[in-house]
Scaffold this motif. Structure first.
Motif, PDB file in Angstrom:
ATOM      1  N   SER A  50       0.833  -1.203   0.000  1.00  0.00           N
ATOM      2  CA  SER A  50       0.000   0.000   0.000  1.00  0.00           C
ATOM      3  C   SER A  50       0.869   1.254   0.000  1.00  0.00           C
ATOM      4  N   LEU A  51       1.930   1.222   0.790  1.00  0.00           N
ATOM      5  CA  LEU A  51       2.856   2.354   0.847  1.00  0.00           C
ATOM      6  C   LEU A  51       3.579   2.531  -0.480  1.00  0.00           C
ATOM      7  N   GLY A  52       3.975   1.412  -1.091  1.00  0.00           N
ATOM      8  CA  GLY A  52       4.653   1.468  -2.383  1.00  0.00           C
ATOM      9  C   GLY A  52       3.762   2.068  -3.461  1.00  0.00           C
TER      10      GLY A  52
ATOM     11  N   ILE B  96       2.124   6.683  -6.974  1.00  0.00           N
ATOM     12  CA  ILE B  96       1.076   7.590  -7.474  1.00  0.00           C
ATOM     13  C   ILE B  96       1.372   9.034  -7.071  1.00  0.00           C
ATOM     14  N   THR B  97       1.765   9.221  -5.807  1.00  0.00           N
ATOM     15  CA  THR B  97       2.049  10.570  -5.306  1.00  0.00           C
ATOM     16  C   THR B  97       3.170  11.241  -6.090  1.00  0.00           C
ATOM     17  N   LEU B  98       4.274  10.526  -6.279  1.00  0.00           N
ATOM     18  CA  LEU B  98       5.413  11.100  -6.997  1.00  0.00           C
ATOM     19  C   LEU B  98       5.089  11.353  -8.462  1.00  0.00           C
ATOM     20  N   ALA B  99       4.272  10.477  -9.055  1.00  0.00           N
ATOM     21  CA  ALA B  99       3.869  10.661 -10.451  1.00  0.00           C
ATOM     22  C   ALA B  99       3.026  11.918 -10.610  1.00  0.00           C
ATOM     23  N   VAL B 100       2.061  12.107  -9.701  1.00  0.00           N
ATOM     24  CA  VAL B 100       1.193  13.281  -9.774  1.00  0.00           C
ATOM     25  C   VAL B 100       1.984  14.560  -9.499  1.00  0.00           C
ATOM     26  N   LYS B 101       2.905  14.506  -8.537  1.00  0.00           N
ATOM     27  CA  LYS B 101       3.749  15.671  -8.250  1.00  0.00           C
ATOM     28  C   LYS B 101       4.518  16.120  -9.492  1.00  0.00           C
ATOM     29  N   SER B 102       5.088  15.149 -10.208  1.00  0.00           N
ATOM     30  CA  SER B 102       5.902  15.473 -11.378  1.00  0.00           C
ATOM     31  C   SER B 102       5.062  16.019 -12.530  1.00  0.00           C
ATOM     32  N   ILE B 103       3.763  15.668 -12.541  1.00  0.00           N
ATOM     33  CA  ILE B 103       2.868  16.166 -13.593  1.00  0.00           C
ATOM     34  C   ILE B 103       2.301  17.540 -13.211  1.00  0.00           C
ATOM     35  N   ALA B 104       1.818  17.662 -11.975  1.00  0.00           N
ATOM     36  CA  ALA B 104       1.165  18.904 -11.528  1.00  0.00           C
ATOM     37  C   ALA B 104       2.169  20.050 -11.348  1.00  0.00           C
ATOM     38  N   LYS B 105       3.319  19.736 -10.755  1.00  0.00           N
ATOM     39  CA  LYS B 105       4.388  20.728 -10.518  1.00  0.00           C
ATOM     40  C   LYS B 105       3.867  22.004  -9.846  1.00  0.00           C
TER      41      LYS B 105
ATOM     42  N   ALA C 253      -2.167   5.919   3.799  1.00  0.00           N
ATOM     43  CA  ALA C 253      -1.931   4.565   3.276  1.00  0.00           C
ATOM     44  C   ALA C 253      -1.650   3.615   4.429  1.00  0.00           C
ATOM     45  N   THR C 254      -0.847   4.079   5.390  1.00  0.00           N
ATOM     46  CA  THR C 254      -0.528   3.267   6.568  1.00  0.00           C
ATOM     47  C   THR C 254      -1.763   3.047   7.424  1.00  0.00           C
ATOM     48  N   ALA C 255      -2.484   4.135   7.720  1.00  0.00           N
ATOM     49  CA  ALA C 255      -3.668   4.032   8.585  1.00  0.00           C
ATOM     50  C   ALA C 255      -4.734   3.132   7.972  1.00  0.00           C
ATOM     51  N   THR C 256      -4.979   3.281   6.671  1.00  0.00           N
ATOM     52  CA  THR C 256      -6.023   2.497   6.006  1.00  0.00           C
ATOM     53  C   THR C 256      -5.647   1.025   5.901  1.00  0.00           C
ATOM     54  N   SER C 257      -4.427   0.741   5.456  1.00  0.00           N
ATOM     55  CA  SER C 257      -4.002  -0.656   5.313  1.00  0.00           C
ATOM     56  C   SER C 257      -3.908  -1.349   6.666  1.00  0.00           C
ATOM     57  N   LEU C 258      -3.417  -0.630   7.680  1.00  0.00           N
ATOM     58  CA  LEU C 258      -3.329  -1.209   9.028  1.00  0.00           C
ATOM     59  C   LEU C 258      -4.720  -1.502   9.572  1.00  0.00           C
ATOM     60  N   SER C 259      -5.667  -0.589   9.330  1.00  0.00           N
ATOM     61  CA  SER C 259      -7.043  -0.779   9.800  1.00  0.00           C
ATOM     62  C   SER C 259      -7.740  -1.922   9.071  1.00  0.00           C
ATOM     63  N   MET C 260      -7.391  -2.121   7.799  1.00  0.00           N
ATOM     64  CA  MET C 260      -7.973  -3.234   7.049  1.00  0.00           C
ATOM     65  C   MET C 260      -7.371  -4.565   7.476  1.00  0.00           C
TER      66      MET C 260
ATOM     67  N   GLY D 259      -3.609   8.028  -0.587  1.00  0.00           N
ATOM     68  CA  GLY D 259      -3.145   7.055   0.401  1.00  0.00           C
ATOM     69  C   GLY D 259      -4.164   5.975   0.703  1.00  0.00           C
ATOM     70  N   SER D 260      -5.393   6.401   1.005  1.00  0.00           N
ATOM     71  CA  SER D 260      -6.461   5.434   1.299  1.00  0.00           C
ATOM     72  C   SER D 260      -6.802   4.608   0.069  1.00  0.00           C
ATOM     73  N   GLY D 261      -6.850   5.270  -1.091  1.00  0.00           N
ATOM     74  CA  GLY D 261      -7.154   4.565  -2.339  1.00  0.00           C
ATOM     75  C   GLY D 261      -6.124   3.510  -2.683  1.00  0.00           C
ATOM     76  N   SER D 262      -4.860   3.795  -2.392  1.00  0.00           N
ATOM     77  CA  SER D 262      -3.787   2.827  -2.649  1.00  0.00           C
ATOM     78  C   SER D 262      -3.982   1.569  -1.809  1.00  0.00           C
ATOM     79  N   ALA D 263      -4.394   1.767  -0.560  1.00  0.00           N
ATOM     80  CA  ALA D 263      -4.634   0.619   0.319  1.00  0.00           C
ATOM     81  C   ALA D 263      -5.799  -0.219  -0.189  1.00  0.00           C
ATOM     82  N   PHE D 264      -6.889   0.439  -0.604  1.00  0.00           N
ATOM     83  CA  PHE D 264      -8.052  -0.283  -1.133  1.00  0.00           C
ATOM     84  C   PHE D 264      -7.702  -1.012  -2.430  1.00  0.00           C
TER      85      PHE D 264
END
Length: 204
Positions: A82-84, A89-98, A130-137, A177-182
């Protein structure tokens, strides 16, 4: 047709402009009018992200090794996955949105800390959720879910308090983060369906 297109462009620009104004207005309320006595605490919350997100799957996997419990080890791997996914996704969006940091665009924003990467979305918030959601699941108990999301939410707030993120950065970071866990949860369920019936499964 050209009039309709022009009208659409106008409303789209108007919506984006209003959203940006609301974004900075909310941030000013949080950052400029903040209680500066909370700065050390908020910095501590922000700085807790790296050790917690790295340490959580490692500790759980170590417990699985000690207890020779394959399910516990699978849960640790799921959290790491989930963290991976969240990081990718986060780094990809950062590089696009800038998107520049708010304190770079608005001098009145008092940044308590410096950041070198782009602003959108918030990586700290993404990793925390991502941590909170995956840990809770993996461990769906109230005493896991409540503190996990309380911590993740405080991380998101701390990024605005410290003046390094807009509210939309934090909101989208939480969604990523939550979406990655799901997403990883669904993938694990699909993989488990392919396993032999006698094998131990993570998601029953």
């Amino acid at each position: 047709m050209s009039k309709i297109l022009s009208l659409f462009v106008f409303f789209f620009w108007f919506s984006i402009s209003n959203a940006q104004n609301l974004d900075i207005d909310i941030l000013k309320d949080i950052n400029v009018n903040r209680n500066t006595n909370l700065d050390p605490f908020m910095k501590g919350v922000t700085n807790s992200v790296t050790p917690i997100v790295i340490g959580t799957p490692i500790v759980i996997y170590a417990v699985g090794l000690i207890e020779k419990d394959s399910i516990t080890k699978q849960k640790a791997i799921f959290i790491a996955e989930s963290l991976g996914a969240s990081a990718f996704i986060t780094l990809a969006v950062k590089s696009i949105a800038k998107r520049d940091r708010p304190y770079e665009t608005y001098p009145e924003i008092d940044n308590v800390t410096e950041e070198s990467s782009y602003s959108f979305p918030s990586a700290h918030t993404s990793f925390a959720f991502a941590t909170a959601t995956s840990l809770s699941m993996a461990y769906p108990k109230w005493y896991v879910i409540a503190p996990s999301f309380l911590w993740a939410g405080t991380v998101g707030y701390s990024r605005m308090h410290l003046g390094v993120h807009y509210p939309t950065d934090v909101l989208v970071g939480a969604i990523v983060g939550s979406g990655s866990a799901f997403l990883c949860h669904k993938l694990n369920k699909w993989i488990n369906k392919k396993r032999a019936p006698h094998q131990k499964k993570l998601w029953e």
